[in-house]
Structures are given as structure tokens and as C-alpha cells.
Motif scaffolding. Structure first.
Motif: not given
Length: 485
Positions: A320-328
Motif C-alpha cells: 500500500g505504501i508503494g502504491m501511494l508513493l507513485t500515485r501522484s
């Protein structure tokens, strides 16, 4: 207004669009949290209601079937009543279903109330996509999709953990409590924050024949796919009969839609666009890659490593953290350069992040697996955003509701197929082995993760057909759209 080839390069996000996106995100949290929390409540519900798992699974199956029936209706309803009104209505339906589900007195009543929830969710999600693309005028789609993807990221991350905490503390009823305050807040927010509907003077009539063909086709396909895992393949009549009927109905709908003189429920002419077709094929792969592993990863930690449901949820947090890191980053980059390279890089990260699980055993280092999940999550964070943005490129405004229906259908089919095929692969590998044989159990999970990697690699092929525009073309398209708005 045309949204042809619209992807702005140096344009700031309109405050009205940003406000609308955030308002819509609040409501979308309800169905996305709900679906992940219900899965961890199966055991508690079965024990409390004295029902076996084959009956309890209809809590999810009924929900998905109702959603499948409702999704095709959303396009007509958006044009007939307006996106804002339909979104508020869908939230109200979901709220009623949640309250009733919380008050269920037996398994039959819960299945019925979950069907009501499914109708609300089936109307809500494509309406959300349609409303955003129309309010934005097709501009800044990458950044917009990065905002509305937040519920999709938070659901799988926090849902199992939150569900485990609530069930341990207050029982299965508590998982439906969460939806109530979300919907109560989301409804007035939607009334305040979503721009007023601009309805055509000509009232859209419902394509009854199209709905009779399309809605049951989608629902039967999802049902048949969902039964693959429990029947270990396609050999059971419970699997192949609904799949055959679903395919026949879908083919009949295509023939009907191509020949009807009226506006069809779903305009299949959209698939003449190579970019749109490639985007929807990628949504199937995205659903397989995401949902299949989302099912198998917590089971690996629970069945092979002996973790509790709550602990397994915590071990999945790096993803989940990885998903949030690249989202923007993914949203902004896709707006500038198009989706193809983002999707290719995302697929590479997903394959690399899944690979350690294809070799994981009973004592594989937790730190190594956490790093792998962080990389996998980074890939997932960019994949969905880039595909969804690409799906709307080049579409006139009147076709946006049709595109939202199509993307939702293909995404849902992919998600159902991913869970079914990976679970079936693991179950067949375990045939003849006892559950206490941990090395054999671990190897069965290895096989399912190899399937996930295979689908990830196969997704490269449709990715190569995505539109790749030069910067000058992006700027020209943006200026053209702004002038026409």
C-alpha cells in the motif's frame, strides 16, 4: 465539446474539478472498504448464523451479481437524470443496504440486503468516472485519476486490518457500521460540491432490449468466473453453463448494438478505436494482476507463515505504501507524455515485486518480502491510473458514460477472473497433499504467483498499442479543447 486527444501539459488543476474529485472520493470509500472487510468476516458470519461457507459466499456473489446488473443501467440513468442526482441516489441505496445488512437476522436476509448494496455500488462507480471526465472536460485526466484512485488504494490496505480489528472487538455487525457515517457525510457533500447537472431537453429513453441482453450477460459471466475456484476449473456445469449463456448474450448484444437505430445501452462502436480497445484489454489484465494477488498474498502469510488475519494485513502494508508513493507521479507523467511508458514501467515493477513470492517458502525473510511488496505496490500505483486515463483519450463527451460502463465491466471481469484462476492454480497444486505439509502448501502458492507474473508479462502486448503522443500534439489538443469548451 470534444475531448479528442486531450492531455494537458502545463495546466493547473481547476479548483472546481479538484473539489468535485475529493467529494466523489469520500463516497467511493464506502463500497471499497466494504468489499475488503466483508471477506475477512466470512468465518464470523458463518459461525453466528450457523451457515456453511457455500451459503455464506452468496453474501459476496449476490453483491457482485447485483452490481453487474446495475452497471449497464448507469449510462442511461446519467443521461436521463444527471450524474449528480444518480450519484446521490446510489449513495442513498448503498446506505440503506448497509443499515439493513447490519441488522440482518439470518443468512437469507443478509444476502438480500447485500444485493441492495450491490445495486448502489454498481450505479455509483461508473457514475463517479463519468462525472469526473465530464466536469474536467477531459483535461488533466492523469492527475484526476490519481485522486480518485485513493479509495482503490486505501481499501485493500486498510480494509482487512480495519475489518479484523472491528470483528475482534464488536463482531461482524461492526463492519457495516463503517459505511453509515461515510454515506451520511458523502451525501450532503455531493449535494454541495458536485456541479449542477446540465440535462438535455430531449429525455433519454431506456434501451430495454439492450439491457435485457447486456446486464444478465455481465452478471452471468461474473458468476461463472467466480465459481471456477470453488469447482477447481471449468469442468462443472455450475461454471460452464453461466459462462456459455453469458457469452451468447454478450455476442447477441454486440449484434443488436451494431444494428439498432437507437442509442444502445453501451456503444460498441467505441471499440473501433485501437487505443480504447487496448485500454480495456489492459483493464482485464490489471484486474487479474491486482485482485488475484490480493487474494493470495494474505493467504500465503496466514497458511504458510501462520500469521493471523490482522498480522497478515499489517504485512501487506508495504504494498500500500508503494502504491501511494507513485500515485501522484504517475498521474502527472501520464498527463505530460501519455500512458504507454508508465504502463510498461509499472508492469516491470509488478513482475519484479511478485518474483520473490514465486520462490517464497516457509522461512523466507520477511524484510525481503516487504521490499518486494513495496516495489510491487509502486508498480500497481502507476498501472491503474495510466490505463484509466488512456481509456478516455479521444472520446467525445456524449460517449463518456459508455466508456465508463465498458471500463467498469472489463475491470470487474478481470478482477473476478484473477481471483478464480490463481486460487484454482493453488488448489490443483495442493491436490493429494495435506494442509499440514507446509512445503507443499508453500509451493502451491509459488505456482499461483508464477501465473500472476505470466499475466503481467502478457499485458505488455496490449500496452504497445496505447496511443503515444508527442508534447506538441498534447499542447495542441489541449488548446483545441479549451477553445471548444
Amino acid at each position: 465539446m470534444s475531448t479528442k486527444n486531450v492531455k494537458p501539459v502545463k495546466e493547473k488543476l481547476d479548483p472546481v474539478v479538484f473539489k468535485t474529485a475529493m467529494v466523489l472520493v469520500v463516497g467511493a470509500l464506502a463500497p471499497l472498504f466494504d468489499s475488503t472487510m466483508v471477506n475477512v468476516a466470512f468465518h464470523a458470519i458463518a459461525a453466528d448464523m450457523k451457515a456453511n461457507i457455500s451459503i455464506v459466499q452468496w453474501i459476496t456473489t449476490g453483491y457482485v451479481l447485483a452490481m453487474g446488473l446495475a452497471v449497464p443501467v448507469s449510462g442511461w440513468a446519467t443521461k436521463r437524470f444527471g450524474g449528480k442526482r444518480l450519484y446521490v441516489f446510489s449513495l442513498a441505496i448503498f446506505l440503506i443496504g448497509s443499515i439493513c445488512s447490519m441488522l440482518s437476522w439470518n443468512i437469507e436476509s443478509m444476502i438480500i440486503f447485500r444485493v441492495i448494496q450491490g445495486v448502489g455500488a454498481g450505479l455509483m462507480m461508473p457514475t463517479l468516472q463519468t462525472e469526473l471526465v465530464q466536469v474536467s472536460g477531459g483535461r488533466n485526466l492523469g492527475r484526476i485519476m490519481s485522486i480518485v484512485s485513493i479509495p482503490g488504494l486505501l481499501g485493500p490496505i486498510l480494509g482487512p486490518v480495519l475489518g479484523g480489528i472491528l470483528i475482534n472487538a464488536w463482531g461482524w455487525h461492526a463492519i457495516f457500521w463503517v459505511n453509515i457515517p461515510i454515506c451520511i457525510v458523502a451525501i450532503p457533500l455531493a449535494l454541495w460540491g458536485i456541479p449542477a447537472d446540465k440535462l438535455s431537453e430531449k429525455k433519454e429513453s431506456l434501451d430495454v432490449i439492450g439491457m435485457i441482453l447486456l446486464s444478465p450477460a455481465f452478471a452471468l459471466l461474473i458468476y461463472g468466473i467466480a465459481q471456477i475456484a470453488s469447482h477447481r476449473g471449468l469442468g462443472s456445469s455450475t461454471v460452464y453453463i453461466p459462462l456459455i449463456i453469458g457469452v451468447v448474450l454478450m455476442a447477441s448484444y454486440v449484434v443488436y448494438a451494431l444494428n439498432t437505430k437507437r442509442e444502445p445501452a453501451l456503444n460498441v462502436q467505441l471499440f473501433k478505436s485501437v487505443n480504447f480497445s487496448a485500454s480495456n484489454i489492459l483493464l482485464i489484465f490489471s484486474g487479474i494482476i491486482t485482485n488475484g494477488a490480493m487474494l493470495m498474498l494474505p493467504l500465503y502469510y496466514q497458511e504458510v507463515r501462520g500469521a493471523s488475519a490482522l498480522s497478515a494485513g499489517f504485512w501487506l502494508l508495504p504494498q500500500g505504501i508503494g502504491m501511494l508513493l507513485t500515485r501522484s507521479w504517475a498521474g502527472k507523467t501520464a498527463d505530460r507524455n501519455g500512458s504507454r511508458n508508465i504502463v510498461l514501467m509499472s508492469l516491470a515493477a509488478i513482475a519484479i515485486g511478485t518474483l520473490p513470492f514465486a520462490f517464497a517458502g516457509t522461512d523466507t525473510n520477511y524484510i525481503l518480502l516487504s521490499i518486494a511488496l513495496l516495489i510491487r505496490g509502486a508498480g500497481l500505483g502507476g498501472l491503474f491510473i495510466a490505463i484509466m486515463m488512456s481509456a478516455y483519450i479521444g472520446l467525445p463527451e456524449k460517449q463518456v458514460p459508455h466508456a465508463s460502463i465498458a471500463t467498469r465491466i472489463f475491470q470487474t471481469i478481470g478482477g473476478a477472473f484473477g481471483s478464480a484462476i490463481l486460487a484454482t492454480a493453488a488448489q490443483q497444486q495442493m491436490a493429494g497433499h495435506v494442509q499440514s505439509d507446509l512445503p507443499a502448501v508453500a509451493y502451491s502458492f509459488n505456482v499461483s504467483f508464477w501465473w500472476s507474473i505470466g499475466f503481467t508479462v502478457a499485458a505488455v502486448i496490449p500496452t504497445l498499442f496505447l496511443t503515444m503522443l508527442k508534447k506538441s500534439e498534447l499542447e495542441a489538443a489541449t488548446e483545441e479543447t479549451i477553445e471548444k469548451t
